[in-house]
Design a protein around this motif. Structure first.
Motif, PDB file in Angstrom:
ATOM      1  N   ILE A 131      32.497  50.268  11.087  1.00 37.79           N
ATOM      2  CA  ILE A 131      32.768  51.364  11.941  1.00 37.79           C
ATOM      3  C   ILE A 131      32.179  51.654  13.514  1.00 37.79           C
ATOM      4  N   CYS A 132      33.004  51.574  14.159  1.00 40.46           N
ATOM      5  CA  CYS A 132      32.639  51.640  15.725  1.00 40.46           C
ATOM      6  C   CYS A 132      32.310  52.935  16.165  1.00 40.46           C
ATOM      7  N   THR A 133      30.869  53.178  16.411  1.00 38.17           N
ATOM      8  CA  THR A 133      30.236  54.461  16.733  1.00 38.17           C
ATOM      9  C   THR A 133      30.683  54.992  17.924  1.00 38.17           C
ATOM     10  N   ASN A 134      31.530  54.087  18.869  1.00 41.46           N
ATOM     11  CA  ASN A 134      31.752  54.556  20.259  1.00 41.46           C
ATOM     12  C   ASN A 134      33.285  54.963  20.056  1.00 41.46           C
ATOM     13  N   TYR A 164      32.870  38.829  13.518  1.00 36.95           N
ATOM     14  CA  TYR A 164      33.785  39.952  13.916  1.00 36.95           C
ATOM     15  C   TYR A 164      33.394  40.208  15.389  1.00 36.95           C
ATOM     16  N   GLY A 165      32.336  39.674  16.134  1.00 35.84           N
ATOM     17  CA  GLY A 165      32.068  40.046  17.352  1.00 35.84           C
ATOM     18  C   GLY A 165      31.427  41.674  17.372  1.00 35.84           C
ATOM     19  N   PHE A 166      30.981  41.914  15.940  1.00 37.48           N
ATOM     20  CA  PHE A 166      30.515  43.500  15.974  1.00 37.48           C
ATOM     21  C   PHE A 166      29.176  43.455  16.120  1.00 37.48           C
ATOM     22  N   GLN A 167      28.648  44.494  17.033  1.00 35.39           N
ATOM     23  CA  GLN A 167      27.320  44.533  17.234  1.00 35.39           C
ATOM     24  C   GLN A 167      26.205  45.741  16.310  1.00 35.39           C
ATOM     25  N   LEU A 168      26.019  45.194  15.368  1.00 38.82           N
ATOM     26  CA  LEU A 168      25.422  46.087  14.263  1.00 38.82           C
ATOM     27  C   LEU A 168      24.288  46.879  14.600  1.00 38.82           C
ATOM     28  N   ARG A 169      24.465  48.202  14.439  1.00 35.38           N
ATOM     29  CA  ARG A 169      23.261  49.181  14.700  1.00 35.38           C
ATOM     30  C   ARG A 169      22.683  49.658  13.465  1.00 35.38           C
ATOM     31  N   GLY A 174      28.138  50.279  14.342  1.00 34.43           N
ATOM     32  CA  GLY A 174      27.684  49.604  15.472  1.00 34.43           C
ATOM     33  C   GLY A 174      28.930  49.819  16.495  1.00 34.43           C
ATOM     34  N   LEU A 175      28.854  48.947  17.469  1.00 28.77           N
ATOM     35  CA  LEU A 175      29.902  48.532  18.551  1.00 28.77           C
ATOM     36  C   LEU A 175      30.926  47.363  18.278  1.00 28.77           C
ATOM     37  N   CYS A 176      32.303  47.981  18.225  1.00 25.82           N
ATOM     38  CA  CYS A 176      33.270  46.858  17.884  1.00 25.82           C
ATOM     39  C   CYS A 176      33.469  45.970  19.275  1.00 25.82           C
ATOM     40  N   VAL A 177      34.381  44.971  18.993  1.00 25.15           N
ATOM     41  CA  VAL A 177      34.428  43.906  20.244  1.00 25.15           C
ATOM     42  C   VAL A 177      34.800  44.372  21.274  1.00 25.15           C
ATOM     43  N   CYS A 184      34.614  47.731  22.777  1.00 30.15           N
ATOM     44  CA  CYS A 184      33.842  48.833  23.105  1.00 30.15           C
ATOM     45  C   CYS A 184      32.633  47.946  23.768  1.00 30.15           C
ATOM     46  N   ARG A 185      32.281  46.940  23.201  1.00 33.02           N
ATOM     47  CA  ARG A 185      31.349  45.976  23.749  1.00 33.02           C
ATOM     48  C   ARG A 185      31.561  45.478  24.951  1.00 33.02           C
TER      49      ARG A 185
END
Lengths: 146, 146
Positions: free
Chosen positions: A80-83, A115-120, B128-131, B133-134
């Motif tokens: 889930i993208c928080t942005n 996934y290139g996902f930045q986990l928070r 987190g941030l998806c690819v 948005c990153r």
DNA sequence: CCCTTATTGAAAACGATTTTCAATTTCAAT
DNA sequence: ATTGAAATTGAAAATCGTTTTCAATAAGGG
């Protein structure tokens, strides 16, 4: 099978993104201007009860809906993208297997490369019956037997 | 530090259950009848922003709040009773370690013996941030440098 | 076709939360 | 203590997603 229901299913079938009732309504509106927002809500509720549609409560007050693919049963895993609030299903087995351990750091690394996902933040939720409700259910059941 | 804030903190400190704004308001009301529901909401929002309070959106439309213990950081794991809506934190490491594999069946068995919890559905969510948005963030950052 | 039942759309109701706004409280500087 | 500006308050109104109400319409079996 009525017009509004057909229309909702048509929009949902278009792609598998999670969409709010309003988004679905607006997409409908071009082709089916007669269909009201009320019916969209009613249909979505109906389809969710039937298990055809997954309802997902994001933190922002609007529920999102998506056609069930059948791949998920009982368990679900998503990014889930928080942005941008985009929700993307993912394969938990793959993520956890990729990670050496279940530690936050390893999972973070795995999601990054896969996934290139930045986990928070990782949230794990187990839904079911707590001890008390279970006991209460059993009591009720045994009372009904008498 | 004002009266309403002190009152909210007092109630939250009493125990670590998840409570709705209204529940908190009613508990306040006996000792602090002058404190209004509005201030309860405002204080909870404030405390959540400060990171002192955890806001949890259950599917039922009402948010629940709980004092942060500090034990959780980034990751959280909880048992949610679909009958009484009770939320009970649990130790994911313990659950997953107890289970032979990460399979639904093993986790179900583990939760059953450890907590007496009858699992229906497991939800794993990575925030987190998806690819996209990153990437967008990075572009924005590099633009600001010029 | 007709008749019963289910479904519809618009408008009103709903409930949790937020905003508005004038009155009050806080707290640092006196 | 006293002031006074800024922050905070409570009550009422507003907001917004969703649900309910209700009279009108559509569905589809006989």
């Amino acid at each position: 099978m009525t017009v509004p229901r057909q229309a909702v299913l048509e929009v949902l079938s278009a792609d598998d993104r999670y969409r709010s009732a309003e988004e679905i309504f607006f997409q409908l509106h071009e082709q089916y201007p007669a269909v009201g927002l009320t019916s969209v809500y009613r249909t979505l509720t109906l389809l969710a009860q039937m298990g055809l549609v997954e309802r997902f409560d994001m933190g922002d007050g609007k529920a999102r809906f998506r056609l069930r693919t059948g791949a998920e049963e009982g368990s679900s895993c998503r990014l889930i993208c928080t942005n941008c609030m985009k929700v993307e299903p993912c394969d938990q087995e793959a993520v956890e297997d990729q990670a050496a351990s279940g530690s936050m750091d390893d999972v973070t690394r795995s999601l990054e490369t896969e996934y290139g996902f930045q986990l928070r933040r990782r949230v794990v939720e187990y839904y079911g019956l707590c001890v008390d409700c279970r006991r209460r259910n059993e009591e009720k059941r045994s009372q009904e037997e008498n």
